[in-house]
Design a protein around this motif. Structure first.
Motif, short mmCIF file in Angstrom:
data_model
loop_
_atom_site.label_atom_id
_atom_site.label_comp_id
_atom_site.label_asym_id
_atom_site.label_seq_id
_atom_site.Cartn_x
_atom_site.Cartn_y
_atom_site.Cartn_z
N LEU A 282 36.05 50.68 44.91
CA LEU A 282 35.40 49.95 43.83
C LEU A 282 33.97 49.56 44.21
CD1 LEU A 282 35.54 48.52 41.07
CD2 LEU A 282 36.54 46.55 42.26
N ALA A 283 33.77 49.09 45.43
CA ALA A 283 32.44 48.67 45.85
C ALA A 283 31.45 49.83 45.77
CB ALA A 283 32.48 48.11 47.27
N TYR A 284 31.92 51.04 46.07
CA TYR A 284 31.06 52.23 45.99
C TYR A 284 30.79 52.57 44.53
CZ TYR A 284 29.39 57.00 46.66
OH TYR A 284 28.62 58.15 46.64
N ARG A 285 31.81 52.51 43.69
CA ARG A 285 31.66 52.89 42.29
C ARG A 285 30.74 51.93 41.54
NH1 ARG A 285 37.31 52.79 42.48
NH2 ARG A 285 37.42 51.37 40.69
N MET A 286 30.74 50.67 41.95
CA MET A 286 29.94 49.66 41.26
C MET A 286 28.51 49.57 41.81
SD MET A 286 31.81 48.50 38.90
CE MET A 286 30.69 47.21 38.37
N ARG A 287 28.15 50.46 42.70
CA ARG A 287 26.82 50.43 43.28
C ARG A 287 25.77 50.63 42.19
NH1 ARG A 287 27.09 53.48 48.59
NH2 ARG A 287 28.13 51.53 49.16
N PRO A 288 24.74 49.79 42.12
CA PRO A 288 23.76 49.87 41.03
C PRO A 288 22.88 51.11 41.12
CG PRO A 288 23.08 48.23 42.63
CD PRO A 288 24.46 48.66 43.04
N GLN A 289 22.45 51.58 39.95
CA GLN A 289 21.58 52.75 39.87
C GLN A 289 20.14 52.39 39.51
OE1 GLN A 289 22.67 55.81 40.86
NE2 GLN A 289 24.45 54.56 41.43
N LEU B 82 39.65 42.51 45.51
CA LEU B 82 40.02 42.56 44.10
C LEU B 82 40.71 43.87 43.76
CD1 LEU B 82 39.87 41.26 41.29
CD2 LEU B 82 37.62 42.35 41.00
N GLU B 83 40.17 44.97 44.25
CA GLU B 83 40.77 46.28 43.94
C GLU B 83 42.16 46.40 44.57
OE1 GLU B 83 39.34 50.85 43.66
OE2 GLU B 83 38.78 49.78 45.49
N LEU B 84 42.30 45.96 45.81
CA LEU B 84 43.60 46.02 46.47
C LEU B 84 44.63 45.19 45.70
CD1 LEU B 84 45.43 46.80 48.84
CD2 LEU B 84 44.54 44.81 50.09
N ALA B 85 44.23 44.00 45.29
CA ALA B 85 45.14 43.13 44.53
C ALA B 85 45.54 43.79 43.22
CB ALA B 85 44.47 41.78 44.27
N ALA B 86 44.57 44.39 42.53
CA ALA B 86 44.84 45.00 41.22
C ALA B 86 45.74 46.23 41.35
CB ALA B 86 43.53 45.38 40.55
N GLN C 175 29.09 36.82 38.82
CA GLN C 175 28.48 37.83 37.96
C GLN C 175 28.97 39.23 38.33
OE1 GLN C 175 24.20 37.79 38.14
NE2 GLN C 175 24.00 39.77 37.10
N ALA C 176 28.98 39.51 39.63
CA ALA C 176 29.41 40.84 40.08
C ALA C 176 30.90 41.07 39.83
CB ALA C 176 29.09 41.00 41.57
N ILE C 177 31.73 40.06 40.06
CA ILE C 177 33.17 40.18 39.83
C ILE C 177 33.45 40.40 38.34
CG2 ILE C 177 35.37 38.95 39.92
CD1 ILE C 177 34.39 39.96 42.64
N SER C 178 32.77 39.66 37.49
CA SER C 178 32.97 39.81 36.04
C SER C 178 32.59 41.22 35.59
CB SER C 178 32.13 38.78 35.28
OG SER C 178 32.56 37.48 35.58
N ARG C 179 31.51 41.74 36.15
CA ARG C 179 31.08 43.09 35.81
C ARG C 179 32.13 44.11 36.24
NH1 ARG C 179 25.34 44.64 38.15
NH2 ARG C 179 24.78 42.89 36.80
N ALA C 180 32.68 43.93 37.43
CA ALA C 180 33.71 44.86 37.92
C ALA C 180 34.97 44.81 37.06
CB ALA C 180 34.04 44.56 39.38
N LEU C 181 35.32 43.61 36.56
CA LEU C 181 36.54 43.46 35.75
C LEU C 181 36.39 44.07 34.37
CD1 LEU C 181 37.48 39.77 36.69
CD2 LEU C 181 38.79 41.83 37.26
N THR C 182 35.17 44.15 33.86
CA THR C 182 34.97 44.61 32.48
C THR C 182 34.47 46.05 32.38
OG1 THR C 182 32.76 43.62 32.49
CG2 THR C 182 34.57 42.28 31.63
N ASP C 183 33.90 46.57 33.45
CA ASP C 183 33.35 47.93 33.43
C ASP C 183 34.48 48.96 33.35
OD1 ASP C 183 32.25 50.48 34.14
OD2 ASP C 183 30.60 49.49 35.19
N LYS C 184 34.55 49.69 32.25
CA LYS C 184 35.64 50.65 32.03
C LYS C 184 35.37 52.01 32.66
CE LYS C 184 37.39 48.53 27.81
NZ LYS C 184 37.74 48.72 26.38
N GLU C 185 34.11 52.26 33.01
CA GLU C 185 33.78 53.56 33.59
C GLU C 185 33.90 53.55 35.11
OE1 GLU C 185 30.06 56.76 33.73
OE2 GLU C 185 29.99 55.04 32.37
N ASN C 186 33.30 52.58 35.75
CA ASN C 186 33.30 52.53 37.22
C ASN C 186 34.14 51.39 37.78
OD1 ASN C 186 31.41 54.71 37.59
ND2 ASN C 186 29.81 53.30 36.85
N GLY C 187 34.45 50.39 36.95
CA GLY C 187 35.17 49.22 37.44
C GLY C 187 36.66 49.26 37.12
#
Length: 428
Positions: free
Chosen positions: A4-11, A199-203, A156-168
């Motif tokens: 997840l940390a890799y997928r959420m890396r900003p562009q 977060l990813e492990l828990a999910a 902010q970062a956690i909320s973005r990861a929870l809602t992002d349907k493409e990378n999160g």
């Protein structure tokens, strides 16, 4: 699937969380990107604070090619591949992780490429670059320090990861309890990578309930959290920062802060560093203001070493609290440093003849020890005579402090003896 940390890396820079003093509008890296005038840099800070994210965002914002290598594990040949790419296609941004481990051979290969601007180097390190990176590399880069993320930035970062349907994790039907989120934020201590991994492990390891909801409770987050390998890693720069803060907190009489830093060192299991530093503190900072406290600190250290951890924390905490609350005096260290400074300057004289060793045949012919006055032969076991070399007979190194009843008494005695000793001395 990539983490997840890799997928959420900003562009792009606007997506980077935190480090706004570097990448925020109008700040230096923002200006570099806007003007497309990039210079090589070193990003220095703890793990998970956005060093790789910043490099990735710079590349994404400028549309330059982006390559990532590790200074410790990748070879010179890997660097040559990047250099060839830069030669063929233009500027390449190279993120070089663990740049403090770059060897001389790879460094010599990189230097001309940095000079020409073909490669924009972004070095990432957790080690202090002013200590651990060669001056040749450092002189060709700008050094930027990055800091742990704040709770608000982490949210902010956690909320973005929870809602992002493409990378999160937005495609999952997740429910993260408020107390569980708070635990996630606190346990990660500003390390976003750690928080996202937890977060990813828990999910991914929590089964969905009958209604299809994956419920992440406080217990789930705690069970999914890896214990942080502290910032007190005994081979890292942060280790020395914690030791420094530990001593300064005791010196400043802040008991709670001192116990906090003691806790960090205990968490890292670094009993030898604690023992050594406490002994230094006891004599350097408390010293003559409360000599029994220094003695008790040594006893506490011996007890801790016999007990081992975790029980050893108890006598250590006793010692830290007593040292914090003791009166302070650095008169002993300043006195010996003053004596050493005099010696190092030279012209410090020689031992007076009457103090020289007389325990050999012929000493009296050299006038060695002939006029020595034995203090125990006099009332109060004291007699005035010259002890310092005549050339520096007026030097004074010890300046008593009025802190604590012990040094008050020592100071009074010292002043009386000083006055008696330094007045009407025998002439040179």
């Amino acid at each position: 699937m990539k983490p997840l940390a890799y997928r959420m890396r900003p562009q792009k820079l606007a997506d980077v969380v935190g480090q706004q003093d570097l990448i925020g509008p109008g700040k230096i890296i923002w200006r570099m990107v806007k003007a497309r005038r990039l210079s090589s840099m070193i990003l220095y800070g703890p793990p998970g604070t956005g060093k790789t994210s910043i490099a990735s965002a710079i590349a994404g914002s400028t549309k330059y090619a982006f390559r990532k290598l590790n200074a410790a594990t990748d070879s010179k040949k890997d660097l040559q591949v990047v250099a060839e790419e830069a030669k063929m296609s233009g500027t390449v941004i190279l993120l070089l992780d663990e740049i403090h481990r770059l060897d001389r051979n790879k460094q010599d290969f990189l230097l001309p490429l940095l000079e020409s601007g073909r490669i924009v180097l972004i070095g990432a390190t957790t080690e202090n670059p002013y200590i651990n990176i060669s001056p040749a590399i450092r002189s060709r880069t700008q050094v930027f320090e990055v800091h742990p993320l704040t709770i608000a930035e982490m949210k902010q970062a956690i909320s973005r990861a929870l809602t992002d349907k493409e990378n999160g994790l937005g495609k999952l039907n997740l429910k993260l309890d408020d107390d569980a989120k708070q635990q996630l934020l606190l346990a990660s201590n500003g390390d976003l990578r750690s928080a996202l991994n937890t977060l990813e492990l828990a999910a991914m390891s929590t089964p969905a309930a009958k209604d299809g909801v994956i419920h992440l409770t406080m217990q789930v987050i705690e069970e999914s959290t890896q214990r942080q390998q502290m910032t007190a890693d005994r081979n890292g720069d942060a280790h020395y920062d914690i030791i420094s803060a530990f001593q300064k907190s005791i010196r400043g009489s802040d008991t709670d802060a001192a116990l906090h830093y003691l806790g960090l060192l205990l968490q890292a299991g670094d009993l030898p560093s604690i023992a050594r530093r406490l002994m230094v503190i006891a004599y350097e900072d408390i010293g003559l203001a409360n000599p029994p406290a220094a003695a008790r600190a040594n006893l506490a250290i011996q007890a801790a070493e016999r007990l081992g951890l975790p029980e050893g924390r108890i006598p250590l905490a006793n010692a830290v609290i007593e040292l914090c609350l003791s009166p302070k005096s650095n008169s002993a260290i300043t006195a010996i440093d003053a004596a050493l400074a005099r010696i190092q300057k030279g012209n410090y004289g020689e031992v007076p003849d009457h103090l020289k060793d007389a325990h050999y045949k012929g000493a009296h012919k050299l006038n060695h020890g002939n006029d020595y006055l034995y203090p125990h032969d006099y009332p109060e076991d004291w007699v005035r005579q010259q002890y310092l070399p005549y050339q520096i007979k007026n030097d004074q190194y010890y300046h008593p402090k009025p802190n604590g009843r012990f040094e008050q008494a020592y100071g009074h005695q010292y002043q009386q003896l000083f006055q008696a000793q330094r007045h009407q001395r025998p002439k040179n």
